[in-house]
Design an enzyme around this catalytic site. Structure first.
Site, PDB file in Angstrom:
ATOM      1  N   ASP A   1     -12.143 -38.836  28.153  1.00  0.00           N
ATOM      2  CA  ASP A   1     -12.001 -37.469  28.686  1.00  0.00           C
ATOM      3  C   ASP A   1     -11.574 -37.473  30.164  1.00  0.00           C
ATOM      4  OD1 ASP A   1     -11.949 -34.656  28.476  1.00  0.00           O
ATOM      5  OD2 ASP A   1     -13.924 -34.519  29.409  1.00  0.00           O
TER       6      ASP A   1
ATOM      7  N   HIS B   1      -8.919 -39.525  23.868  1.00  0.00           N
ATOM      8  CA  HIS B   1      -9.047 -38.181  24.461  1.00  0.00           C
ATOM      9  C   HIS B   1      -9.021 -38.316  25.976  1.00  0.00           C
ATOM     10  CE1 HIS B   1     -10.106 -33.852  24.477  1.00  0.00           C
ATOM     11  NE2 HIS B   1     -10.641 -34.169  25.663  1.00  0.00           N
ATOM     12  N   CYS B   2      -7.880 -38.044  26.548  1.00  0.00           N
ATOM     13  CA  CYS B   2      -7.749 -38.043  28.003  1.00  0.00           C
ATOM     14  C   CYS B   2      -6.615 -37.080  28.354  1.00  0.00           C
ATOM     15  CB  CYS B   2      -7.467 -39.452  28.532  1.00  0.00           C
ATOM     16  SG  CYS B   2      -6.107 -40.270  27.716  1.00  0.00           S
TER      17      CYS B   2
ATOM     18  N   THR C   1      -5.624 -27.232  29.331  1.00  0.00           N
ATOM     19  CA  THR C   1      -5.287 -25.805  29.408  1.00  0.00           C
ATOM     20  C   THR C   1      -4.648 -25.413  30.739  1.00  0.00           C
ATOM     21  OG1 THR C   1      -7.543 -25.329  30.156  1.00  0.00           O
ATOM     22  CG2 THR C   1      -7.094 -25.113  27.795  1.00  0.00           C
TER      23      THR C   1
ATOM     24  N   ASN D   1     -13.470 -29.671  34.775  1.00  0.00           N
ATOM     25  CA  ASN D   1     -14.593 -28.718  34.829  1.00  0.00           C
ATOM     26  C   ASN D   1     -15.968 -29.366  34.830  1.00  0.00           C
ATOM     27  OD1 ASN D   1     -13.030 -26.291  34.816  1.00  0.00           O
ATOM     28  ND2 ASN D   1     -12.552 -26.724  32.668  1.00  0.00           N
TER      29      ASN D   1
ATOM     30  N   ARG E   1      -3.239 -28.662  19.772  1.00  0.00           N
ATOM     31  CA  ARG E   1      -4.639 -28.306  20.051  1.00  0.00           C
ATOM     32  C   ARG E   1      -4.795 -26.790  20.014  1.00  0.00           C
ATOM     33  NH1 ARG E   1      -7.976 -29.363  25.657  1.00  0.00           N
ATOM     34  NH2 ARG E   1      -9.936 -30.029  24.725  1.00  0.00           N
TER      35      ARG E   1
ATOM     36  N   ARG F   1     -14.015 -19.632  28.001  1.00  0.00           N
ATOM     37  CA  ARG F   1     -13.822 -19.772  29.450  1.00  0.00           C
ATOM     38  C   ARG F   1     -12.505 -20.494  29.773  1.00  0.00           C
ATOM     39  NH1 ARG F   1     -14.986 -25.116  30.422  1.00  0.00           N
ATOM     40  NH2 ARG F   1     -16.197 -25.959  28.706  1.00  0.00           N
TER      41      ARG F   1
ATOM     42  N   HIS G   1     -15.354 -33.201  20.807  1.00  0.00           N
ATOM     43  CA  HIS G   1     -16.713 -33.314  21.337  1.00  0.00           C
ATOM     44  C   HIS G   1     -17.787 -32.825  20.353  1.00  0.00           C
ATOM     45  CE1 HIS G   1     -13.876 -33.731  24.470  1.00  0.00           C
ATOM     46  NE2 HIS G   1     -13.962 -32.536  25.010  1.00  0.00           N
TER      47      HIS G   1
HETATM   48  C1  0GY Z   1     -11.999 -31.316  27.739  1.00  0.00           C
HETATM   49  C2  0GY Z   1     -12.868 -30.205  28.069  1.00  0.00           C
HETATM   50  C3  0GY Z   1     -12.611 -29.145  28.864  1.00  0.00           C
HETATM   51  C4  0GY Z   1     -11.348 -28.721  29.335  1.00  0.00           C
HETATM   52  C5  0GY Z   1     -10.182 -28.806  28.687  1.00  0.00           C
HETATM   53  O1  0GY Z   1      -7.945 -28.420  28.358  1.00  0.00           O
HETATM   54  C6  0GY Z   1      -8.901 -28.213  29.096  1.00  0.00           C
HETATM   55  O2  0GY Z   1      -8.848 -27.537  30.112  1.00  0.00           O
HETATM   56  O3  0GY Z   1     -10.117 -29.471  27.553  1.00  0.00           O
HETATM   57  C7  0GY Z   1     -13.752 -28.302  29.231  1.00  0.00           C
HETATM   58  O4  0GY Z   1     -13.680 -27.617  30.259  1.00  0.00           O
HETATM   59  O5  0GY Z   1     -14.773 -28.316  28.504  1.00  0.00           O
HETATM   60  O6  0GY Z   1     -11.937 -31.761  26.605  1.00  0.00           O
HETATM   61  O7  0GY Z   1     -11.305 -31.798  28.627  1.00  0.00           O
END
Ligand code: 0GY
Length: 299
Positions: A251, A32-33, A78, A256, A125, A131, A182
């Site tokens: 990660d 997970h990265c 995202t 964030n 995903r 958020r 997670h």
């Molecule tokens: C993670 C967690 C977060 C963000 C994202 O794709 C993303 O923007 O996954 C988060 O803000 O909790 O797994 O990287």
């Protein structure tokens, strides 16, 4: 060329992580990265909820080698929306050492899905964290999941613990392997034997197609770095109860994270606390991710 300015409250990834004391098993996968941009080459999506720092593939390979991982699973973040080019570019330049999880629109064509598959994508995903993304109707995810099944892809779901009850039946009905990010984001101030985490454990017990990532102590912890003591009972529980359905990842670059930026070396040192035996460590870091992402290399 668009130049992006990272959000003022954004914390860039750790500039010089410590060398972990824990020696990863040979062939370990960071499952997970992310990569971010660079924004000049791979612009961030207009609908994004944050603008990160650049976190390019070269930095990810540096970290992989420094920590002692052999491979990466790059999960579409995202901030890139449904534009998977930064992730696919990283996979294409990884010498076969990376695979990916994409974010795809329900309107994606079969040809584009097949192209992502050829690029090394093995999952999509579905993000339900409010958020991070705007909600979409449930039936769109169901239709999409049914289209991913023939490709042999799995679905990664990301949600907050408080939302599991409402989505329990929907998630249980998805016709593919599911990987929960997670551990479903438990509130670690609550009892790991209490009803909230109990529902998550039940979800995994009742659905043997459900895996989870025992990841992100830095995100879940209230007790804080570098030990993240309060996360240990939750992560150790899933690793011990579901040793064949758990994954682990750094990660990196930790999107964030507002309170602190974790030292990735210390995160690796967290692993033996949640997977105390060599057998559990090998399954978590090698056997399980290889089965999901490089099945052609496993028996
Ligand atoms: C993670 C967690 C977060 C963000 C994202 O794709 C993303 O923007 O996954 C988060 O803000 O909790 O797994 O990287």
């Amino acid at each position: 060329m668009t130049t992006f300015r990272m959000d003022p409250d954004w914390l860039p990834f750790h500039p010089s992580p410590s060398r972990p004391s824990f020696r990863l098993p040979t062939g370990a996968v960071d499952a997970h990265c992310h990569v971010f941009g660079p924004g000049d080459s791979f612009p961030f999506a207009p609908e994004r909820k944050y603008t990160p720092c650049d976190a390019p593939k070269e930095k990810l390979w540096e970290l992989r080698d420094f920590l002692g991982f052999s491979r990466n699973v790059i999960v579409q973040a995202t901030c890139h929306g449904h534009d998977n080019r930064a992730m696919c570019d990283a996979i294409a330049h990884s010498n076969g050492k990376a695979r990916g999880v994409a974010s795809v629109s329900p309107a994606i064509s079969d040809e584009d899905l097949a192209e992502l598959d050829r690029s090394g994508v093995r999952g999509a995903r579905f993000n339900f964290v409010k958020r991070l993304v705007d909600a979409r109707p449930q039936h769109e995810y169901e239709t999409l999941a049914a289209r991913l099944s023939p490709l042999g892809w799995h679905v990664v779901i990301y949600f907050e613990a408080a939302d599991l009850a409402e989505r329990y039946d929907f998630f249980s009905g998805l016709p593919v392997t599911i990987v929960v990010d997670h551990m479903g984001r438990p509130d670690v101030t609550k009892d790991p034997d209490g009803p909230e985490f109990g529902l998550f454990l039940r979800f995994m017990r009742e659905n043997d197609n459900v895996w989870c990532k025992a990841t992100c102590p830095e995100r879940l912890s209230k007790s804080g770095p570098p030990e993240y003591d309060d996360v240990v009972p939750f992560a150790r529980r899933v690793v011990e109860e579901f040793p064949e359905r758990v994954l682990w990842g750094t990660d990196w670059p930790h999107p964030n994270m507002k309170s602190h930026m974790p030292d990735d070396g210390k995160l690796v040192d967290f692993i033996p606390r949640i997977a105390p035996t060599r057998d559990l460590q090998h399954r978590l870091l090698v056997d399980n991710p290889m089965r999901l992402y490089w099945p052609e290399e496993t028996d």
